[in-house]
Design a protein around this motif. Structure first.
Motif, PDB file in Angstrom:
ATOM      1  N   ILE A 211     -10.999  11.112 -23.080  1.00 19.04           N
ATOM      2  CA  ILE A 211      -9.683  10.698 -22.610  1.00 19.04           C
ATOM      3  C   ILE A 211      -9.271  11.592 -21.450  1.00 19.04           C
ATOM      4  CG2 ILE A 211      -8.408  12.208 -24.172  1.00 19.04           C
ATOM      5  CD1 ILE A 211      -7.379   8.606 -23.334  1.00 19.04           C
ATOM      6  N   GLY A 212      -8.520  11.035 -20.538  1.00 23.06           N
ATOM      7  CA  GLY A 212      -7.947  11.785 -19.437  1.00 23.06           C
ATOM      8  C   GLY A 212      -6.725  11.054 -18.914  1.00 23.06           C
ATOM      9  N   VAL A 213      -6.031  11.650 -17.955  1.00 21.82           N
ATOM     10  CA  VAL A 213      -4.876  11.019 -17.335  1.00 21.82           C
ATOM     11  C   VAL A 213      -4.998  11.132 -15.825  1.00 21.82           C
ATOM     12  CG1 VAL A 213      -3.355  11.477 -19.297  1.00 21.82           C
ATOM     13  CG2 VAL A 213      -3.489  13.128 -17.424  1.00 21.82           C
ATOM     14  N   GLN A 214      -4.196  10.325 -15.114  1.00 22.90           N
ATOM     15  CA  GLN A 214      -4.207  10.346 -13.659  1.00 22.90           C
ATOM     16  C   GLN A 214      -2.785  10.122 -13.154  1.00 22.90           C
ATOM     17  OE1 GLN A 214      -7.160   7.795 -11.965  1.00 22.90           O
ATOM     18  NE2 GLN A 214      -6.724   8.363  -9.860  1.00 22.90           N
ATOM     19  N   LEU A 215      -2.398  10.879 -12.109  1.00 28.02           N
ATOM     20  CA  LEU A 215      -1.097  10.742 -11.469  1.00 28.02           C
ATOM     21  C   LEU A 215      -1.318  10.524  -9.979  1.00 28.02           C
ATOM     22  CD1 LEU A 215       0.828  13.651 -13.233  1.00 28.02           C
ATOM     23  CD2 LEU A 215       0.903  11.215 -13.814  1.00 28.02           C
ATOM     24  N   ALA A 216      -0.437   9.730  -9.344  1.00 28.87           N
ATOM     25  CA  ALA A 216      -0.658   9.404  -7.935  1.00 28.87           C
ATOM     26  C   ALA A 216       0.657   9.083  -7.238  1.00 28.87           C
ATOM     27  CB  ALA A 216      -1.613   8.217  -7.818  1.00 28.87           C
ATOM     28  N   VAL A 217       0.632   9.181  -5.890  1.00 28.79           N
ATOM     29  CA  VAL A 217       1.772   8.785  -5.056  1.00 28.79           C
ATOM     30  C   VAL A 217       1.255   7.920  -3.917  1.00 28.79           C
ATOM     31  CG1 VAL A 217       3.145  10.822  -5.602  1.00 28.79           C
ATOM     32  CG2 VAL A 217       1.609  10.854  -3.629  1.00 28.79           C
ATOM     33  N   TYR A 218       2.179   7.090  -3.375  1.00 24.32           N
ATOM     34  CA  TYR A 218       1.816   6.205  -2.264  1.00 24.32           C
ATOM     35  C   TYR A 218       3.064   5.889  -1.463  1.00 24.32           C
ATOM     36  CZ  TYR A 218       0.576   1.828   0.111  1.00 24.32           C
ATOM     37  OH  TYR A 218       0.371   0.859   1.050  1.00 24.32           O
ATOM     38  N   LYS A 219       2.922   5.872  -0.128  1.00 29.14           N
ATOM     39  CA  LYS A 219       4.045   5.527   0.760  1.00 29.14           C
ATOM     40  C   LYS A 219       3.497   4.842   1.996  1.00 29.14           C
ATOM     41  CE  LYS A 219       8.405   5.869   2.311  1.00 29.14           C
ATOM     42  NZ  LYS A 219       8.335   5.021   3.527  1.00 29.14           N
ATOM     43  N   GLU A 220       4.142   3.731   2.364  1.00 30.63           N
ATOM     44  CA  GLU A 220       3.730   2.986   3.543  1.00 30.63           C
ATOM     45  C   GLU A 220       4.884   2.897   4.528  1.00 30.63           C
ATOM     46  OE1 GLU A 220       1.790  -1.354   4.790  1.00 30.63           O
ATOM     47  OE2 GLU A 220       2.413  -0.952   2.726  1.00 30.63           O
ATOM     48  N   SER A 225       0.269   5.010   6.494  1.00 35.58           N
ATOM     49  CA  SER A 225       0.477   5.098   5.050  1.00 35.58           C
ATOM     50  C   SER A 225      -0.208   6.354   4.519  1.00 35.58           C
ATOM     51  CB  SER A 225      -0.049   3.853   4.334  1.00 35.58           C
ATOM     52  OG  SER A 225      -1.417   3.639   4.610  1.00 35.58           O
ATOM     53  N   PHE A 226       0.307   6.844   3.403  1.00 32.95           N
ATOM     54  CA  PHE A 226      -0.203   8.072   2.781  1.00 32.95           C
ATOM     55  C   PHE A 226      -0.429   7.824   1.297  1.00 32.95           C
ATOM     56  CE2 PHE A 226       0.854  11.816   0.193  1.00 32.95           C
ATOM     57  CZ  PHE A 226      -0.164  12.677   0.596  1.00 32.95           C
ATOM     58  N   GLY A 227      -1.496   8.394   0.782  1.00 29.28           N
ATOM     59  CA  GLY A 227      -1.766   8.313  -0.640  1.00 29.28           C
ATOM     60  C   GLY A 227      -2.407   9.591  -1.139  1.00 29.28           C
ATOM     61  N   ALA A 228      -2.131   9.930  -2.388  1.00 26.54           N
ATOM     62  CA  ALA A 228      -2.752  11.103  -3.007  1.00 26.54           C
ATOM     63  C   ALA A 228      -2.829  10.881  -4.507  1.00 26.54           C
ATOM     64  CB  ALA A 228      -1.965  12.379  -2.705  1.00 26.54           C
ATOM     65  N   THR A 229      -3.872  11.404  -5.112  1.00 27.53           N
ATOM     66  CA  THR A 229      -4.051  11.223  -6.549  1.00 27.53           C
ATOM     67  C   THR A 229      -4.663  12.467  -7.169  1.00 27.53           C
ATOM     68  OG1 THR A 229      -4.954   9.746  -8.250  1.00 27.53           O
ATOM     69  CG2 THR A 229      -6.345  10.196  -6.356  1.00 27.53           C
ATOM     70  N   PRO A 253     -15.039  16.303 -14.451  1.00 29.58           N
ATOM     71  CA  PRO A 253     -14.205  17.255 -13.714  1.00 29.58           C
ATOM     72  C   PRO A 253     -12.863  16.703 -13.249  1.00 29.58           C
ATOM     73  CG  PRO A 253     -15.858  16.349 -12.250  1.00 29.58           C
ATOM     74  CD  PRO A 253     -16.175  15.826 -13.635  1.00 29.58           C
ATOM     75  N   GLU A 254     -11.932  17.609 -13.046  1.00 24.51           N
ATOM     76  CA  GLU A 254     -10.691  17.301 -12.347  1.00 24.51           C
ATOM     77  C   GLU A 254     -11.020  16.857 -10.921  1.00 24.51           C
ATOM     78  OE1 GLU A 254      -6.655  19.792 -11.102  1.00 24.51           O
ATOM     79  OE2 GLU A 254      -8.546  20.831 -11.487  1.00 24.51           O
ATOM     80  N   VAL A 255     -10.296  15.840 -10.439  1.00 25.51           N
ATOM     81  CA  VAL A 255     -10.533  15.301  -9.101  1.00 25.51           C
ATOM     82  C   VAL A 255      -9.210  15.178  -8.359  1.00 25.51           C
ATOM     83  CG1 VAL A 255     -11.318  13.295  -7.769  1.00 25.51           C
ATOM     84  CG2 VAL A 255     -12.588  14.022  -9.802  1.00 25.51           C
ATOM     85  N   ILE A 256      -9.207  15.607  -7.101  1.00 29.96           N
ATOM     86  CA  ILE A 256      -8.051  15.440  -6.218  1.00 29.96           C
ATOM     87  C   ILE A 256      -8.522  14.691  -4.979  1.00 29.96           C
ATOM     88  CG2 ILE A 256      -6.329  16.601  -4.788  1.00 29.96           C
ATOM     89  CD1 ILE A 256      -6.483  18.962  -6.756  1.00 29.96           C
ATOM     90  N   GLN A 257      -7.781  13.656  -4.585  1.00 27.92           N
ATOM     91  CA  GLN A 257      -8.109  12.934  -3.361  1.00 27.92           C
ATOM     92  C   GLN A 257      -6.814  12.586  -2.642  1.00 27.92           C
ATOM     93  OE1 GLN A 257     -11.146   9.988  -3.737  1.00 27.92           O
ATOM     94  NE2 GLN A 257     -10.758   9.053  -1.747  1.00 27.92           N
ATOM     95  N   ALA A 258      -6.783  12.801  -1.323  1.00 28.77           N
ATOM     96  CA  ALA A 258      -5.612  12.512  -0.509  1.00 28.77           C
ATOM     97  C   ALA A 258      -6.068  11.988   0.839  1.00 28.77           C
ATOM     98  CB  ALA A 258      -4.741  13.762  -0.327  1.00 28.77           C
ATOM     99  N   GLY A 259      -5.243  11.143   1.447  1.00 26.39           N
ATOM    100  CA  GLY A 259      -5.646  10.616   2.740  1.00 26.39           C
ATOM    101  C   GLY A 259      -4.571   9.794   3.422  1.00 26.39           C
ATOM    102  N   PHE A 260      -4.882   9.416   4.662  1.00 28.63           N
ATOM    103  CA  PHE A 260      -3.990   8.608   5.485  1.00 28.63           C
ATOM    104  C   PHE A 260      -4.714   7.341   5.930  1.00 28.63           C
ATOM    105  CE2 PHE A 260      -2.209  12.847   5.946  1.00 28.63           C
ATOM    106  CZ  PHE A 260      -0.830  12.614   5.903  1.00 28.63           C
ATOM    107  N   ALA A 261      -3.936   6.311   6.180  1.00 29.52           N
ATOM    108  CA  ALA A 261      -4.444   5.087   6.786  1.00 29.52           C
ATOM    109  C   ALA A 261      -3.547   4.755   7.973  1.00 29.52           C
ATOM    110  CB  ALA A 261      -4.457   3.941   5.781  1.00 29.52           C
ATOM    111  N   TRP A 262      -4.167   4.375   9.107  1.00 29.30           N
ATOM    112  CA  TRP A 262      -3.425   4.125  10.344  1.00 29.30           C
ATOM    113  C   TRP A 262      -3.782   2.741  10.865  1.00 29.30           C
ATOM    114  CZ3 TRP A 262      -5.164   6.044  15.742  1.00 29.30           C
ATOM    115  CH2 TRP A 262      -4.212   5.667  16.702  1.00 29.30           C
ATOM    116  N   LYS A 263      -2.779   1.874  10.978  1.00 29.69           N
ATOM    117  CA  LYS A 263      -2.979   0.560  11.570  1.00 29.69           C
ATOM    118  C   LYS A 263      -2.892   0.692  13.089  1.00 29.69           C
ATOM    119  CE  LYS A 263      -1.201  -2.063   7.626  1.00 29.69           C
ATOM    120  NZ  LYS A 263      -0.149  -2.995   7.137  1.00 29.69           N
ATOM    121  N   VAL A 264      -4.040   0.824  13.712  1.00 30.27           N
ATOM    122  CA  VAL A 264      -4.093   0.997  15.160  1.00 30.27           C
ATOM    123  C   VAL A 264      -3.564  -0.254  15.855  1.00 30.27           C
ATOM    124  CG1 VAL A 264      -5.586   1.552  17.110  1.00 30.27           C
ATOM    125  CG2 VAL A 264      -6.090   2.499  14.849  1.00 30.27           C
ATOM    126  N   THR A 265      -4.007  -1.390  15.361  1.00 28.08           N
ATOM    127  CA  THR A 265      -3.512  -2.687  15.819  1.00 28.08           C
ATOM    128  C   THR A 265      -3.341  -3.570  14.590  1.00 28.08           C
ATOM    129  OG1 THR A 265      -5.691  -3.735  16.087  1.00 28.08           O
ATOM    130  CG2 THR A 265      -4.876  -2.403  17.938  1.00 28.08           C
TER     131      THR A 265
END
Length: 405
Positions: A211-220, A225-229, A253-265
């Motif tokens: 068993i494990g848990v996961q927490l995350a955020v997202y904003k567009e 846009s930005f996301g992290a988990t 293992p514990e995992v952390i991932q964060a990133g950005f997405a950019w709509k160029v066009t």
């Protein structure tokens, strides 16, 4: 009646175990021993996209981001064409001098399914996902007969996750999400114990629950846009058949991932993610070999991707993932049957819209060949196995179907 009810419960558990075993994965071309992405859409950008939700498989990548998805089900089938090679070398009284060049080449099938369902308040998601594992099956032992007795040549760990996710969006546009994540593992090995004798498990498969848990955020925003988990350490019960070679639980293992997405066009979107895998907190994976561990290191992984929407029918994706391997040159001999050495991945994929409510997706993933040699500067097992070599290469083909309803 009570006996019939017990029998039905037992059949249900056995059926679930069978499905999860089918949906688990024995692959190494991954982030440590985890696939770089789940499903053809995610694989198309090499697992980048924590800030760019595209299908129901995002319940694992970023459960907060599913707030942006419509009601849908995604079914994925992945075929991994794997090559693993090894050449044990070193002290001939311990290392098998007749092993010569070992090879293990085969294809593995990995299915996954996920569902996203928007509610009046928030969005929920469910899935049954094959996510990670280790696998090697050589025809000769890495150690000499007096110790191995023909064993010490196979290892197999498979993991299936069953996330239950929920996402909630605030009035300011920020979304939080989380998952409860049951998992089922299947493990077997015939490796030697620290006493240099074959394990009593004798390559019998044993099922473990975790068993494990996961927490995350997202904003567009309009173009960005930005996301992290954060995914917690996943606790797995001890295997009773393998208490000698597996001194500690095979937690994930514990995992952390964060990133950005950019709509160029309106047609082009660029993705950039950073991922961290915290192996050093897991005694079984990180501790020195002389203490019964595998000597795996923490991983820092960078992922970039691009999505090009050519028209209403066609979308194309590509991506690249690079990270330090979990196994370094001081632990090659100890990890001949658990060779997590993959480092670079290139991917390409596309989506073809079939109808108003359905899509077909495909992705090709190439894991660049790796060839690593034990430098003999580690513990006693490294010194005894100095010069031992492992190889890895993989091509994966992923097919996915989407239905929106």
């Amino acid at each position: 009646m009570r006996e019939n009810r017990v029998m039905r419960q037992q059949r249900f558990v056995l059926t679930l175990l069978s499905i999860c075993n089918l949906c688990s994965v024995s692959a190494l071309a991954a982030d440590g021993n985890e696939l770089i992405g789940i499903g053809a859409v995610q694989k198309g950008t090499a697992g980048a996209g924590v800030a760019a939700p595209q299908d129901a498989m995002w319940i694992l990548l970023n459960p907060a981001s599913i707030i942006a998805l419509e009601r849908r089900v995604d079914v994925s089938a992945e075929f991994l064409d794997l090559y693993r090679g090894a050449e044990p070398k070193g002290f001939p009284l311990i290392v098998n001098p007749t092993a010569f060049e070992l090879a293990d080449h085969g294809t593995i099938f990995v299915p996954s399914v996920a569902l996203v369902w928007p509610l009046k308040v928030g969005t929920i998601g469910f899935g049954l996902l094959g996510t990670q594992g280790n696998n090697a099956d050589f025809d000769r032992s890495r150690t000499t007969w007096p110790f191995s007795r023909g064993n010490d040549r196979r290892s197999d760990l498979q993991v299936a996750r069953l996330p239950i996710s929920y996402a909630y969006q605030f009035d300011n546009g920020w979304t939080i999400g989380g998952s409860i994540m049951p998992l089922i593992t299947a493990f077997r090995t015939d490796s030697l114990t620290l006493q240099l004798r074959p394990t009593e498990g004798n390559y019998k498969r044993e099922i473990g629950f975790g068993i494990g848990v996961q927490l995350a955020v997202y904003k567009e925003w309009e173009r960005l846009s930005f996301g992290a988990t954060w995914r917690s350490r996943q606790f797995v019960e001890q295997y009773k058949l393998y208490e000698e070679p597996i001194r500690w639980n095979l937690d994930l293992p514990e995992v952390i991932q964060a990133g950005f997405a950019w709509k160029v066009t309106d047609k082009l979107q660029l993705l950039a993610d950073y991922k961290f895998q915290h192996w050093s907190k897991l005694k079984q994976f990180h501790n020195p070999t002389i203490m019964g561990g595998l000597g795996w290191n923490d991983q820092n992984i960078c992922k970039v991707g691009a999505i090009y929407r050519a028209n209403d029918k066609w979308t194309f994706r590509t991506g690249y993932s690079r990270g330090n391997p979990a196994v370094d040159e001081q632990h090659i001999f100890a990890n001949i049957i658990t060779p997590a050495i993959a480092e670079d991945h290139f991917t390409f994929g596309f989506t073809r819209k079939l109808t108003k409510n359905s899509d077909f997706h495909f992705a090709w993933t190439h894991t660049f060949p790796e060839n690593r040699v034990d430098d003999g500067t580690g513990d006693i097992f490294s010194k005894l196995g100095k010069g031992s070599r492992v190889q890895y290469e993989e091509d994966a083909y992923t097919f996915q179907y989407t239905y929106k309803f």
